[in-house]
Motif scaffolding. Structure first.
Motif, mmCIF file in Angstrom:
data_model
loop_
_atom_site.group_PDB
_atom_site.id
_atom_site.type_symbol
_atom_site.label_atom_id
_atom_site.label_comp_id
_atom_site.label_asym_id
_atom_site.label_seq_id
_atom_site.Cartn_x
_atom_site.Cartn_y
_atom_site.Cartn_z
ATOM 1 N N ILE A 22 0.952 -13.737 -0.743
ATOM 2 C CA ILE A 22 1.260 -12.334 -1.042
ATOM 3 C C ILE A 22 2.547 -12.324 -1.852
ATOM 4 C CG2 ILE A 22 1.823 -10.084 -0.039
ATOM 5 C CD1 ILE A 22 0.256 -11.093 2.504
ATOM 6 N N ILE A 23 2.483 -11.772 -3.033
ATOM 7 C CA ILE A 23 3.669 -11.762 -3.895
ATOM 8 C C ILE A 23 4.269 -10.361 -3.852
ATOM 9 C CG2 ILE A 23 4.527 -12.126 -6.240
ATOM 10 C CD1 ILE A 23 2.172 -14.156 -6.558
ATOM 11 N N GLY A 24 5.469 -10.259 -3.267
ATOM 12 C CA GLY A 24 6.124 -8.968 -3.044
ATOM 13 C C GLY A 24 6.146 -8.669 -1.557
ATOM 14 N N GLY A 25 7.349 -8.584 -1.004
ATOM 15 C CA GLY A 25 7.482 -8.372 0.449
ATOM 16 C C GLY A 25 8.140 -7.055 0.766
ATOM 17 N N SER A 26 7.647 -5.988 0.123
ATOM 18 C CA SER A 26 8.113 -4.643 0.465
ATOM 19 C C SER A 26 7.050 -4.035 1.393
ATOM 20 C CB SER A 26 8.317 -3.871 -0.837
ATOM 21 O OG SER A 26 8.648 -2.532 -0.611
ATOM 22 N N LEU A 27 6.944 -2.720 1.433
ATOM 23 C CA LEU A 27 6.055 -2.087 2.413
ATOM 24 C C LEU A 27 4.618 -2.586 2.347
ATOM 25 C CD1 LEU A 27 7.051 1.680 2.372
ATOM 26 C CD2 LEU A 27 7.198 0.071 4.279
ATOM 27 N N VAL A 28 4.112 -2.720 1.133
ATOM 28 C CA VAL A 28 2.692 -3.044 0.995
ATOM 29 C C VAL A 28 2.444 -4.532 1.255
ATOM 30 C CG1 VAL A 28 0.769 -3.075 -0.647
ATOM 31 C CG2 VAL A 28 2.245 -1.054 -0.460
ATOM 32 N N VAL A 45 4.185 -14.886 2.432
ATOM 33 C CA VAL A 45 4.716 -13.799 1.599
ATOM 34 C C VAL A 45 5.929 -14.329 0.864
ATOM 35 C CG1 VAL A 45 5.686 -11.462 1.582
ATOM 36 C CG2 VAL A 45 4.139 -12.137 3.416
ATOM 37 N N ILE A 46 5.989 -14.116 -0.451
ATOM 38 C CA ILE A 46 7.257 -14.403 -1.133
ATOM 39 C C ILE A 46 7.844 -13.089 -1.639
ATOM 40 C CG2 ILE A 46 6.745 -16.803 -1.752
ATOM 41 C CD1 ILE A 46 6.169 -15.745 -4.626
ATOM 42 N N GLU A 47 9.138 -12.957 -1.451
ATOM 43 C CA GLU A 47 9.860 -11.744 -1.875
ATOM 44 C C GLU A 47 11.150 -12.208 -2.543
ATOM 45 O OE1 GLU A 47 9.821 -8.287 -2.141
ATOM 46 O OE2 GLU A 47 11.801 -8.738 -2.960
ATOM 47 N N LYS A 48 11.376 -11.725 -3.752
ATOM 48 C CA LYS A 48 12.534 -12.253 -4.489
ATOM 49 C C LYS A 48 13.872 -11.807 -3.905
ATOM 50 C CE LYS A 48 12.219 -8.875 -8.251
ATOM 51 N NZ LYS A 48 11.803 -8.689 -9.638
ATOM 52 N N HIS A 49 13.886 -10.684 -3.200
ATOM 53 C CA HIS A 49 15.138 -10.265 -2.559
ATOM 54 C C HIS A 49 15.208 -10.833 -1.138
ATOM 55 C CE1 HIS A 49 14.682 -6.999 -5.671
ATOM 56 N NE2 HIS A 49 15.846 -7.559 -5.955
ATOM 57 N N ALA A 58 10.456 5.463 0.370
ATOM 58 C CA ALA A 58 9.516 6.205 1.218
ATOM 59 C C ALA A 58 10.127 6.566 2.572
ATOM 60 C CB ALA A 58 8.257 5.385 1.414
ATOM 61 N N ILE A 59 9.658 7.684 3.087
ATOM 62 C CA ILE A 59 10.020 8.096 4.459
ATOM 63 C C ILE A 59 8.801 8.641 5.204
ATOM 64 C CG2 ILE A 59 10.861 10.321 3.527
ATOM 65 C CD1 ILE A 59 12.477 10.626 6.055
ATOM 66 N N GLY A 60 7.821 9.212 4.471
ATOM 67 C CA GLY A 60 6.712 9.901 5.131
ATOM 68 C C GLY A 60 5.507 8.985 5.302
ATOM 69 N N ALA A 125 12.701 5.937 7.394
ATOM 70 C CA ALA A 125 13.065 5.407 6.073
ATOM 71 C C ALA A 125 12.503 3.995 5.898
ATOM 72 C CB ALA A 125 14.575 5.404 5.917
ATOM 73 N N GLN A 126 12.123 3.720 4.659
ATOM 74 C CA GLN A 126 11.496 2.438 4.301
ATOM 75 C C GLN A 126 12.315 1.235 4.789
ATOM 76 O OE1 GLN A 126 10.149 2.661 0.296
ATOM 77 N NE2 GLN A 126 9.727 0.491 0.074
ATOM 78 N N ASP A 127 13.646 1.325 4.675
ATOM 79 C CA ASP A 127 14.467 0.176 5.079
ATOM 80 C C ASP A 127 14.571 0.040 6.596
ATOM 81 O OD1 ASP A 127 16.021 2.476 5.247
ATOM 82 O OD2 ASP A 127 17.882 1.464 4.715
ATOM 83 N N GLU A 149 10.849 -16.283 -5.642
ATOM 84 C CA GLU A 149 10.135 -15.470 -6.633
ATOM 85 C C GLU A 149 8.989 -16.235 -7.281
ATOM 86 O OE1 GLU A 149 12.770 -14.429 -9.870
ATOM 87 O OE2 GLU A 149 13.710 -16.395 -9.759
ATOM 88 N N MET A 150 7.994 -15.477 -7.701
ATOM 89 C CA MET A 150 6.875 -16.039 -8.444
ATOM 90 C C MET A 150 7.288 -16.167 -9.905
ATOM 91 S SD MET A 150 4.253 -15.078 -10.707
ATOM 92 C CE MET A 150 4.420 -13.325 -10.701
ATOM 93 N N LEU A 151 7.016 -17.341 -10.488
ATOM 94 C CA LEU A 151 7.366 -17.549 -11.894
ATOM 95 C C LEU A 151 6.143 -17.553 -12.793
ATOM 96 C CD1 LEU A 151 9.967 -20.460 -11.700
ATOM 97 C CD2 LEU A 151 10.403 -18.013 -11.912
ATOM 98 N N GLY A 315 2.220 11.999 0.722
ATOM 99 C CA GLY A 315 2.411 10.579 1.040
ATOM 100 C C GLY A 315 1.408 9.700 0.308
ATOM 101 N N PHE A 316 1.207 9.967 -0.993
ATOM 102 C CA PHE A 316 0.195 9.221 -1.744
ATOM 103 C C PHE A 316 0.736 7.915 -2.337
ATOM 104 C CE2 PHE A 316 -2.473 13.226 -3.025
ATOM 105 C CZ PHE A 316 -2.830 13.394 -1.707
ATOM 106 N N GLY A 317 1.984 7.566 -2.036
ATOM 107 C CA GLY A 317 2.564 6.348 -2.601
ATOM 108 C C GLY A 317 2.311 5.154 -1.712
ATOM 109 N N ALA A 318 3.293 4.855 -0.875
ATOM 110 C CA ALA A 318 3.191 3.684 -0.009
ATOM 111 C C ALA A 318 1.960 3.755 0.889
ATOM 112 C CB ALA A 318 4.446 3.573 0.843
ATOM 113 N N ASN A 319 1.641 4.962 1.371
ATOM 114 C CA ASN A 319 0.489 5.079 2.285
ATOM 115 C C ASN A 319 -0.801 4.609 1.615
ATOM 116 O OD1 ASN A 319 1.467 6.548 4.839
ATOM 117 N ND2 ASN A 319 2.383 7.741 3.198
ATOM 118 N N THR A 320 -0.959 4.949 0.337
ATOM 119 C CA THR A 320 -2.168 4.521 -0.382
ATOM 120 C C THR A 320 -2.203 2.995 -0.460
ATOM 121 O OG1 THR A 320 -1.876 6.516 -1.706
ATOM 122 C CG2 THR A 320 -3.532 4.950 -2.471
#
Ligand SMILES: Cc1cc2nc3c(=O)[nH]c(=O)nc-3n(C[C@H](O)[C@H](O)[C@H](O)COP(=O)(O)OP(=O)(O)OC[C@H]3O[C@@H](n4cnc5c(N)ncnc54)[C@H](O)[C@@H]3O)c2cc1C
Length: 533
Positions: A22-28, A45-49, A58-60, A125-127, A149-151, A315-320
């Motif tokens: 999984i490339i990207g370790g945020s909400l999704v 999961v790799i996450e560059k941060h 996101a909050i909702g 809150a997302q964090d 990070e993915m190169l 909430g059509f962002g992260a929830n989707t």
């Protein structure tokens, strides 16, 4: 290899084989990791941060998202909102000035709806949510590599080689993944490298945001409004709260605002020189863009990489995006575990891309964003909040009987067991315990029926197929309340049966008991589960 970065570093020669990268370790990405690990796959999961962004977005989180988190056992770590909570928005001269013109998200439809979910949603809150997801994903066996990070990557017939770099040591090594989930956000380098186009209203605005604390502003929230469109001759901004003592002010990224003192802008929006502690500043793009396809070979786009939508009260962002990964996780798990052929993975794009597009259209048909779509969406049907959240239709070969004549969304009560929609929630009893119907659907295909003849048919079919499958008999294994009978809820007769997938989507139903029930059921199971030939 398609390179997404030009920096050179030390390359190690080892290649590691993993089932899902999984490339990207945020909400999704984190939700994908949790759902896969809970289903018995050990993703990396790799996450560059190395941590969550200090500026949450996101909050909702909707009832449906909380249903997924409930299924994997973390809903009790996420405080839920009281039933019927909705985000209320007004136009205001300032937070402490005059308020007027409260606007609905979905005009005429924002009232409380029937209790159609065991969950109420969350305002977190997302964090604050991401650490909960990280802990749970790791506890289930996902491996999280932060600061990595993915190169570059390549598509081969037997896997996806990916070069990853540890940002601290600058070491690069190659991972060979059976499948990749690209959860690398709206600017997804993976999507761009794959040449997947996007369509939609496109760029709307670039915004700046200021995150701050202001204890003297918090009591205003007792009036029940959380969002403020600030309208002053020299300040047009959006003010809202994360409900945890943090506020955020957003405004266009113009020369004038860039030159302004951030404290001054915040004080103008508050309408008072309250004491303010500045926490972080951000810059982000508001846009509407949906990828034309969510899959290329062994790589799947999920989250903002697949659909970039502006923040909405729906909430059509992260929830989707979280819903994307719920849909994908059981399919990847079943293919990797050998229950299904890889054809099952075709249903991800077939089911999820139209939902992304529907959410785009519904966003820009609503008053909050209509002006950005010009006349294009005037007269578009507005689907009710409950329909958008709990009643979207999924169409693919893994759903039998979801014809083209059906609307893309309706409430669970209106659907009444329609294949392609989420199984309705009802509080039922099993062994003297109360549970939701949704709790029955986890790792198997489930045949729900009140007629004992189906359980015999199910035994015959199960003996012939490699799929995880079980029958649940209404009336003996579980009981429905007298005023919410099973057949009415699921749209069958007393001789009928309903087949539900591990993601809680109804895959097929037989309204009555057919003569050749075992054969009919076996056919349905083979199709829905994409049984290997
Ligand atoms: C102001 C604002 C408010 C919002 N409010 C809501 C809300 O209330 N509800 C809602 O549902 N949505 C909301 N959203 C939308 C939501 O924030 C996004 O939909 C969500 O963050 C998308 O998650 P994601 O994991 O797909 O992408 P992102 O959060 O963008 O994460 C992508 C991750 O991938 C990592 N990455 C990228 N490239 C690489 C690489 N090469 N290697 C390793 N890692 C990489 C990034 O570092 C990042 O952590 C809001 C958005 C904004 C801007």
């Amino acid at each position: 290899m398609s390179n997404t970065s030009t920096t050179t570093s030390t390359i190690t020669s080892t290649t590691e084989r993993i089932p899902v990268l999984i490339i990207g370790g945020s909400l999704v990405g984190l939700s994908a990791a949790l759902f896969l690990a809970w289903r018995g796959i050990r993703p990396v999961v790799i996450e560059k941060h190395t941590a969550s962004s200090p500026h949450p977005r996101a909050i909702g989180f909707t009832e449906r998202t909380l249903e997924f988190y409930r299924a994997v056992g973390i809903a009790d770590r996420i405080p839920q909102v009281p039933p019927g909570t909705r985000l209320r928005r007004v136009r205001a001269t300032s937070l402490t000035g005059d308020w007027h013109g409260e606007s609905d998200w979905t005009p005429g439809q924002d009232g409380a709806h029937a209790v159609a979910s065991p969950c109420t949603g969350a305002a977190l809150a997302q964090d604050r949510l991401e650490p909960i997801l990280r802990t749970a994903a790791a506890a289930h066996g996902a491996e999280l590599r932060l600061g990595v990070e993915m190169l570059a990557f390549e598509q081969l017939d037997d896997g996806v080689p990916v070069d990853v770099r540890d940002r601290a040591t600058q070491q690069i090594h190659r991972v060979m993944a059976d499948y990749v989930i690209a959860a690398d956000g709206a600017d997804s380098a993976i999507r761009e490298t794959l040449g997947i186009a996007r369509r939609g209203v496109g760029h709307l605005r670039t915004l700046r945001s200021l995150l701050f604390r202001c204890p003297e502003a918090d009591p205003v929230l007792a009036k029940g409004i959380q969002q403020f469109n600030i309208e002053q001759p020299d300040l047009r901004a959006f003010l809202t709260t994360y409900g945890d003592g943090r506020w955020v002010l957003m405004f266009d990224d113009t020369e004038a605002y860039r030159a302004a003192d951030p404290h001054e802008l915040v004080h103008k929006a508050l309408g008072s020189p309250f004491a303010v502690e500045m926490l972080a500043a951000g810059r982000w793009e508001m846009a509407g863009r949906i990828a034309e396809r969510y899959r290329a070979g062994r790589i799947f786009l999920a989250g903002d990489a697949a659909h970039q939508l502006p923040p909405t009260r729906g909430g059509f962002g992260a929830n989707t995006g979280i819903d994307d990964t719920w849909n994908l996780a059981w399919k990847l798990a079943w293919v990797l575990q050998g229950h299904s052929s890889s054809r099952l993975l075709d249903t991800y794009d077939a089911e999820r891309q139209p939902i992304g597009w529907l959410r785009h259209q519904q966003t820009f048909a609503r008053p909050d964003y209509a002006r950005w779509a010009g006349d294009a969406l005037q007269g578009e049907t507005l689907y009710a909040n409950e329909a958008m959240e709990l009643g979207q239709l999924h169409r693919s070969f893994s759903v039998i009987g979801a014809g083209a004549e059906l609307p893309p969304a309706a409430s669970p009560a209106e659907w009444a067991g329609q294949p392609g929609t989420r199984a309705p929630h009802v509080w039922i009893q099993r062994d003297g315990q109360r549970l939701s119907t949704l709790d029955l659907f986890a790792h198997e295909l489930v045949l729900l029926t009140g007629d004992g003849r189906w359980t015999d048919a199910a035994r015959t079919a199960a003996a012939r197929l490699p799929l995880p499958f079980k029958a649940v008999r209404v009336g003996s294994d579980v009981t429905f309340p007298a005023d919410v009978p099973f057949d009415e809820c699921f749209g069958v007769s007393s001789g009928g049966a309903v087949l539900i997938r591990p993601d809680g989507i109804i895959a097929w139903r037989s309204v009555d008991f057919p003569v050749n029930a075992a054969a009919v059921l076996e056919d349905a199971l083979r199709t829905v589960g994409a049984c290997p030939a």
